[in-house]
Enzyme design. Structure first.
Site, PDB file in Angstrom:
ATOM      1  N   HIS A 120       0.935  -1.354   0.023  1.00 56.76           N
ATOM      2  CA  HIS A 120       0.063   0.005   0.006  1.00 56.76           C
ATOM      3  C   HIS A 120       0.783   1.597  -0.069  1.00 56.76           C
ATOM      4  O   HIS A 120       0.511   2.348  -0.619  1.00 56.76           O
ATOM      5  CB  HIS A 120      -0.878   0.295   1.223  1.00 56.76           C
ATOM      6  CG  HIS A 120      -1.876  -0.893   1.474  1.00 56.76           C
ATOM      7  ND1 HIS A 120      -2.038  -1.742   2.481  1.00 56.76           N
ATOM      8  CD2 HIS A 120      -2.726  -1.424   0.471  1.00 56.76           C
ATOM      9  CE1 HIS A 120      -3.133  -2.768   2.462  1.00 56.76           C
ATOM     10  NE2 HIS A 120      -3.479  -2.500   1.195  1.00 56.76           N
ATOM     11  N   LYS A 164     -16.121  -7.017   6.807  1.00 56.62           N
ATOM     12  CA  LYS A 164     -14.942  -7.809   7.597  1.00 56.62           C
ATOM     13  C   LYS A 164     -14.696  -7.405   8.930  1.00 56.62           C
ATOM     14  O   LYS A 164     -15.046  -6.142   8.929  1.00 56.62           O
ATOM     15  CB  LYS A 164     -13.551  -7.424   6.869  1.00 56.62           C
ATOM     16  CG  LYS A 164     -13.631  -7.845   4.974  1.00 56.62           C
ATOM     17  CD  LYS A 164     -12.301  -7.190   4.777  1.00 56.62           C
ATOM     18  CE  LYS A 164     -12.355  -7.112   3.082  1.00 56.62           C
ATOM     19  NZ  LYS A 164     -11.330  -6.611   2.512  1.00 56.62           N
ATOM     20  N   ARG A 223      -2.459  -6.040  -8.017  1.00 58.22           N
ATOM     21  CA  ARG A 223      -1.197  -7.191  -7.756  1.00 58.22           C
ATOM     22  C   ARG A 223      -0.910  -8.056  -8.614  1.00 58.22           C
ATOM     23  O   ARG A 223       0.090  -8.453  -9.236  1.00 58.22           O
ATOM     24  CB  ARG A 223      -1.552  -7.663  -6.315  1.00 58.22           C
ATOM     25  CG  ARG A 223      -1.142  -7.046  -5.169  1.00 58.22           C
ATOM     26  CD  ARG A 223      -1.919  -7.536  -4.039  1.00 58.22           C
ATOM     27  NE  ARG A 223      -2.988  -7.920  -3.935  1.00 58.22           N
ATOM     28  CZ  ARG A 223      -3.822  -8.412  -2.917  1.00 58.22           C
ATOM     29  NH1 ARG A 223      -3.259  -8.494  -1.786  1.00 58.22           N
ATOM     30  NH2 ARG A 223      -5.274  -8.689  -3.311  1.00 58.22           N
ATOM     31  N   SER A 269      -2.788  -7.554   3.723  1.00 63.14           N
ATOM     32  CA  SER A 269      -3.189  -7.530   4.826  1.00 63.14           C
ATOM     33  C   SER A 269      -3.492  -8.917   5.418  1.00 63.14           C
ATOM     34  O   SER A 269      -3.025  -9.027   6.789  1.00 63.14           O
ATOM     35  CB  SER A 269      -4.144  -6.430   5.263  1.00 63.14           C
ATOM     36  OG  SER A 269      -3.881  -5.217   4.505  1.00 63.14           O
TER      37      SER A 269
END
Ligand code: PNS
Length: 165
Positions: free
Chosen positions: A17, A41, A90, A128
């Site tokens: 990030h 989440k 990514r 993460s």
């Protein structure tokens, strides 16, 4: 003036990030990192903790601000008088979700565009979620996080363990 919002959960912010923040801050006049408050989440860190970590590690970047938001991303982008959303890509697996989000956002607010920066290859595997899993098994997370954030993650995992006893 080109103003971008870089939104995300940032639970916690990783070096992947941070790389996107640094690179978008070179392209744009101003970058606002937007931390999502209410997510389906269950986060490890509260939104205030996530904002504080981001503020701490971007304190030497004069054109980067950090703020939290709730509700629709496009509403936050408009409130901030920004015109661009930045997202990191990514791998191809990110693409479908990111395409769906960017197209939906453009249907809701046609003046807002999304630009994608491909993640530095060094961090293309990083998430993460994986970092939290490693931390919970007491693995070494120093490779993946800014030292300040790594310390906060270790403290938080210890707190979780104490509360579970
Ligand atoms: O880091 P994440 O969890 O991949 O970030 C996802 C985020 C915050 C960008 C996305 O969930 C979002 O924009 N949420 C706000 C609600 C919204 O606008 N939803 C419609 C987008 S299609």
């Amino acid at each position: 003036m080109s103003v971008a919002v870089y939104p995300g959960s940032f639970d916690p912010v990783t070096l992947g990030h941070l790389d996107i923040i640094e690179r978008s801050a070179k392209i744009m006049d101003k970058v606002i990192v937007g931390v999502l408050k209410n997510n389906s989440k269950t986060p490890l860190f509260s939104v205030e903790e996530r904002v504080n970590m981001l503020k701490n590690i971007t304190k030497d970047m004069p054109n980067v601000e950090v703020s939290s938001f709730d509700g629709l991303l496009v509403d936050f982008v408009q409130q901030q008088k920004a015109d661009v959303i930045v997202r990191g890509l990514r791998a191809i697996t990110d693409f479908e979700y990111e395409l769906q989000m960017s197209q939906t956002n453009r249907v809701i607010a046609s003046q807002i565009d999304t630009i994608f920066l491909t993640t530095n290859l060094k961090y293309s595997y990083l998430s993460s979620t994986i970092v939290k899993e490693i931390a919970r098994y007491h693995g070494n997370i120093n490779e993946f996080l800014h030292p300040y954030v790594a310390e906060k993650v270790r403290e938080k995992v210890e707190e979780e363990e104490r509360n579970a006893r």
